[in-house]
Design an enzyme around this catalytic site. Structure first.
Site, PDB file in Angstrom:
ATOM      1  N   ARG A 101     -10.213  -2.960   5.812  1.00  0.00           N
ATOM      2  CA  ARG A 101      -9.675  -2.656   7.143  1.00  0.00           C
ATOM      3  C   ARG A 101      -8.745  -1.462   7.210  1.00  0.00           C
ATOM      4  NH1 ARG A 101      -6.220  -8.274   7.470  1.00  0.00           N
ATOM      5  NH2 ARG A 101      -6.062  -7.882   5.243  1.00  0.00           N
ATOM      6  N   THR A 116      -7.671  -1.377   0.228  1.00  0.00           N
ATOM      7  CA  THR A 116      -8.346  -1.217  -1.066  1.00  0.00           C
ATOM      8  C   THR A 116      -9.241  -2.479  -1.159  1.00  0.00           C
ATOM      9  OG1 THR A 116      -6.259  -0.300  -1.987  1.00  0.00           O
ATOM     10  CG2 THR A 116      -7.926  -0.645  -3.438  1.00  0.00           C
ATOM     11  N   ASP A 137       2.403  15.016   1.625  1.00  0.00           N
ATOM     12  CA  ASP A 137       1.357  15.984   2.018  1.00  0.00           C
ATOM     13  C   ASP A 137       0.640  15.674   3.267  1.00  0.00           C
ATOM     14  OD1 ASP A 137       0.388  14.007   0.095  1.00  0.00           O
ATOM     15  OD2 ASP A 137      -1.566  14.681   0.365  1.00  0.00           O
ATOM     16  N   ALA A 157      -3.739  -7.889  -3.688  1.00  0.00           N
ATOM     17  CA  ALA A 157      -3.353  -6.461  -4.066  1.00  0.00           C
ATOM     18  C   ALA A 157      -4.287  -5.708  -4.468  1.00  0.00           C
ATOM     19  CB  ALA A 157      -2.072  -6.372  -5.316  1.00  0.00           C
ATOM     20  N   SER A 167       5.473  12.489  -4.187  1.00  0.00           N
ATOM     21  CA  SER A 167       4.079  12.600  -4.416  1.00  0.00           C
ATOM     22  C   SER A 167       3.285  13.371  -3.371  1.00  0.00           C
ATOM     23  CB  SER A 167       3.507  11.050  -4.483  1.00  0.00           C
ATOM     24  OG  SER A 167       1.954  11.230  -4.667  1.00  0.00           O
ATOM     25  N   VAL A 168       2.707  14.318  -3.690  1.00  0.00           N
ATOM     26  CA  VAL A 168       1.754  15.164  -2.823  1.00  0.00           C
ATOM     27  C   VAL A 168       0.296  15.299  -2.910  1.00  0.00           C
ATOM     28  CG1 VAL A 168       3.927  16.834  -2.523  1.00  0.00           C
ATOM     29  CG2 VAL A 168       2.398  17.369  -4.259  1.00  0.00           C
ATOM     30  N   GLN A 190       2.013  -5.881  -3.409  1.00  0.00           N
ATOM     31  CA  GLN A 190       2.694  -5.863  -1.867  1.00  0.00           C
ATOM     32  C   GLN A 190       4.055  -5.065  -1.656  1.00  0.00           C
ATOM     33  OE1 GLN A 190       1.647  -9.218  -3.408  1.00  0.00           O
ATOM     34  NE2 GLN A 190      -0.430  -8.791  -3.039  1.00  0.00           N
ATOM     35  N   HIS A 217      -4.414  -1.696  -6.180  1.00  0.00           N
ATOM     36  CA  HIS A 217      -3.791  -0.357  -6.646  1.00  0.00           C
ATOM     37  C   HIS A 217      -5.024   0.677  -6.905  1.00  0.00           C
ATOM     38  CE1 HIS A 217       0.018  -2.503  -7.941  1.00  0.00           C
ATOM     39  NE2 HIS A 217      -0.034  -2.306  -6.677  1.00  0.00           N
ATOM     40  N   GLY A 261       0.575   2.066  -7.197  1.00  0.00           N
ATOM     41  CA  GLY A 261      -0.486   2.040  -8.319  1.00  0.00           C
ATOM     42  C   GLY A 261      -0.043   3.349  -8.853  1.00  0.00           C
ATOM     43  N   ASP A 288       0.854  -1.244   0.066  1.00  0.00           N
ATOM     44  CA  ASP A 288       0.102  -0.161  -0.091  1.00  0.00           C
ATOM     45  C   ASP A 288       0.874   1.255  -0.059  1.00  0.00           C
ATOM     46  OD1 ASP A 288      -2.231  -1.671   0.323  1.00  0.00           O
ATOM     47  OD2 ASP A 288      -1.837  -1.754   2.489  1.00  0.00           O
ATOM     48  N   ARG A 346       2.216 -29.046  -6.126  1.00  0.00           N
ATOM     49  CA  ARG A 346       2.026 -29.495  -7.538  1.00  0.00           C
ATOM     50  C   ARG A 346       0.649 -29.844  -7.663  1.00  0.00           C
ATOM     51  NH1 ARG A 346       7.339 -32.664  -6.172  1.00  0.00           N
ATOM     52  NH2 ARG A 346       6.109 -32.483  -4.580  1.00  0.00           N
TER      53      ARG A 346
HETATM   54  P1  IMP Z   1      -2.422 -12.784   1.980  1.00  0.00           P
HETATM   55  O1  IMP Z   1      -1.511 -12.332   0.803  1.00  0.00           O
HETATM   56  O2  IMP Z   1      -3.894 -12.406   1.598  1.00  0.00           O
HETATM   57  O3  IMP Z   1      -2.294 -14.213   2.427  1.00  0.00           O
HETATM   58  O4  IMP Z   1      -2.218 -11.989   3.280  1.00  0.00           O
HETATM   59  C1  IMP Z   1      -1.138 -11.957   3.858  1.00  0.00           C
HETATM   60  C2  IMP Z   1      -0.570 -10.893   4.478  1.00  0.00           C
HETATM   61  O5  IMP Z   1      -0.195  -9.861   3.641  1.00  0.00           O
HETATM   62  C3  IMP Z   1      -1.696  -9.921   5.245  1.00  0.00           C
HETATM   63  O6  IMP Z   1      -1.026  -9.309   6.477  1.00  0.00           O
HETATM   64  C4  IMP Z   1      -2.396  -8.782   4.335  1.00  0.00           C
HETATM   65  O7  IMP Z   1      -2.880  -8.055   4.860  1.00  0.00           O
HETATM   66  C5  IMP Z   1      -1.022  -8.679   3.649  1.00  0.00           C
HETATM   67  N1  IMP Z   1      -1.112  -8.015   2.117  1.00  0.00           N
HETATM   68  C6  IMP Z   1      -1.359  -8.962   1.188  1.00  0.00           C
HETATM   69  N2  IMP Z   1      -1.557  -8.375   0.079  1.00  0.00           N
HETATM   70  C7  IMP Z   1      -1.399  -6.893   0.357  1.00  0.00           C
HETATM   71  C8  IMP Z   1      -1.347  -5.770  -0.145  1.00  0.00           C
HETATM   72  O8  IMP Z   1      -1.477  -5.633  -1.600  1.00  0.00           O
HETATM   73  N3  IMP Z   1      -1.327  -4.653   0.396  1.00  0.00           N
HETATM   74  C9  IMP Z   1      -1.093  -4.690   1.998  1.00  0.00           C
HETATM   75  N4  IMP Z   1      -0.858  -5.923   2.383  1.00  0.00           N
HETATM   76  C10 IMP Z   1      -1.225  -6.876   1.846  1.00  0.00           C
END
Ligand code: IMP
Length: 426
Positions: free
Chosen positions: A301, A297, A331, A39, A411-412, A222, A41, A17, A13, A142
């Protein structure tokens, strides 16, 4: 070879993006190499906010070829929903290729993700609940179906015969609903009507594009601290967000990934459980959360908020070879009275300036902060570095000193034009 890899330096985060979208207009190919719809973005395109999960950010430029590469995990229905959502908003002319080697994320992966979090209870990971961990676990075991299998109905049937008894046993052990071969085959065949034309050998495509000198942007997902090998295990995702993983995840030579642009916020956030030494415990966390719209996103949460952690950033630079930094959301800090930077830790009373590799030790560290004066001015319309308040420039210089890396982009604000460029790198 002209390529640039975008890599998150924190817990995801970081604003990848926006940066990807910024450079995508200069690229001919944009590649997502790992992860799935965990993810998220956020991209502002022509004043409208889009939340992309799987689809690369180059999708808004009709001349860019977008690739979901070998290392990704793809939930077919989530992918189609995202694609149709874009089409509804008029993003209809795009080039999108999906690797035949990418893994298919099945409905039971999502069931198993929720079930294991429930069983873990207090020690849950706090996953996004999108089935990512179980899908990567099945890849290693596998036991997965790959996107290319959707083009081979007879082989797909055989694979389901091999895999499903094992998966059903696992589901039953959690007391979950099992699946029939027919319902999964039907689901996959329906999805393949839309996806099949996009499936190809993206490794061959990319190697050819690189040999032709095309400009390739590797869009990160991530952040480094969520890396399965080098992050805060077990509070990590199940793949590697590091740029060093890109060659393997895309089927290209190491030297194809030329420069790494590390993306970091001017502060730190984390979603989910796990250690976070520089976390802010006061009301300031909520103020920053609101100003920075720090809500997931994907899962909505509230993100945990903390100060910048220089020990962590130095570690990330060491393991991934970040060459330049993009400093995001500067900013947001205009609301603070002073700014802190975590420069190291106290571990069992002893000062250290590195991140301990064991989680048990990392959970025990106490942050050591240095404090800098803040600024109160609204900087969201500033276009030139020299026009930033002195204290903001001092903060940027300190980040550069502590990370020994040049900040090339600041980035601002969320819009593309709220970006200060100090060096042209792509
Ligand atoms: P999972 O990837 O859904 O298995 O989550 C494992 C950990 O990675 C958790 O703490 C998620 O909140 C975090 N996580 C997975 N993808 C992202 C992302 O794109 N941004 C922020 N945290 C992420």
């Amino acid at each position: 070879m002209a390529s640039l890899a975008i890599q998150g330096m924190q817990w995801g985060d970081e604003g990848k993006g926006k940066v990807t979208d910024f450079y995508a207009s200069k690229a001919q190919v944009v590649v997502r190499s790992q992860g799935g719809n965990n993810a998220g973005h956020t991209i502002v395109h022509h004043g409208k906010k889009f939340a992309l999960r799987l689809i690369p950010s180059g999708i808004f430029s009709p001349e860019v070829v977008n690739i979901l590469a070998d290392g990704t995990v793809i939930n077919p229905s989530a992918f189609i929903e995202e694609l149709e959502g874009l089409e509804k908003e008029g993003i209809a002319s795009y080039h999108l290729l999906v690797s035949s080697r990418a893994q298919v994320l099945m409905p039971y992966h999502i069931d198993l993700d929720h079930a294991s979090e429930l069983v873990l209870a207090k020690s849950k990971i706090g996953t996004t609940g999108r089935g990512i961990g179980p899908c990567y676990a099945d890849k290693a075991a596998r036991l997965n179906i790959r996107m290319g299998d959707l083009l081979e109905k007879e082989y797909l049937k055989e694979r389901l015969d091999e895999i499903l008894p094992l998966k059903n046993k696992e589901l039953a052990s959690y007391g979950l609903k099992t699946y029939t071969k027919e319902e999964l085959l039907d689901y996959l065949m329906k999805a393949s009507e839309k996806i099949a034309p996009l499936i190809t050998d993206t490794s061959s495509y990319l190697n050819k594009a690189l040999a032709e000198g095309k400009k390739v942007l590797f869009e990160g997902a991530q952040g480094a601290m969520l890396c399965l090998d080098h992050g805060t295990y077990p509070y990590v995702t199940s793949s590697s967000p590091l740029a060093s993983g890109i060659p393997l995840e895309c089927g290209i030579p190491n030297e194809a990934v030329k420069d790494v642009l590390g993306i970091m916020k001017a502060y730190t956030t984390r979603v989910g459980e796990g250690p976070f030494p520089s976390e802010i415990q006061s009301d300031l966390a909520q103020l920053i959360r609101d100003r920075g719209h720090e809500y997931g996103t994907v899962t909505k949460r509230p993100r945990r908020i903390g100060w910048l952690d220089a020990a962590q950033l130095k570690y990330v630079k060491m393991i991934s070879g970040v060459k330049y930094i993009a400093l995001m959301l500067l900013d947001v800090l205009s609301c603070t009275d002073e700014i802190k930077i975590c420069t190291g830790y106290l571990l069992d009373g002893k000062k250290i300036d590195y991140m301990p590799s064991s989680l048990a030790a990392y959970l025990r560290v106490k942050p050591v902060f240095e404090t800098m004066p803040s600024w109160k001015e609204d900087i969201s319309n500033i276009k030139n570095y020299a026009d930033l308040p002195l204290n903001a420039r001092n903060y940027i210089s300190r980040v550069e000193e502590l990370t020994n890396t040049q900040v090339v982009l600041i980035s601002v604000g969320p819009d593309k034009d709220q970006t200060i460029i100090r060096k042209d790198i792509f």
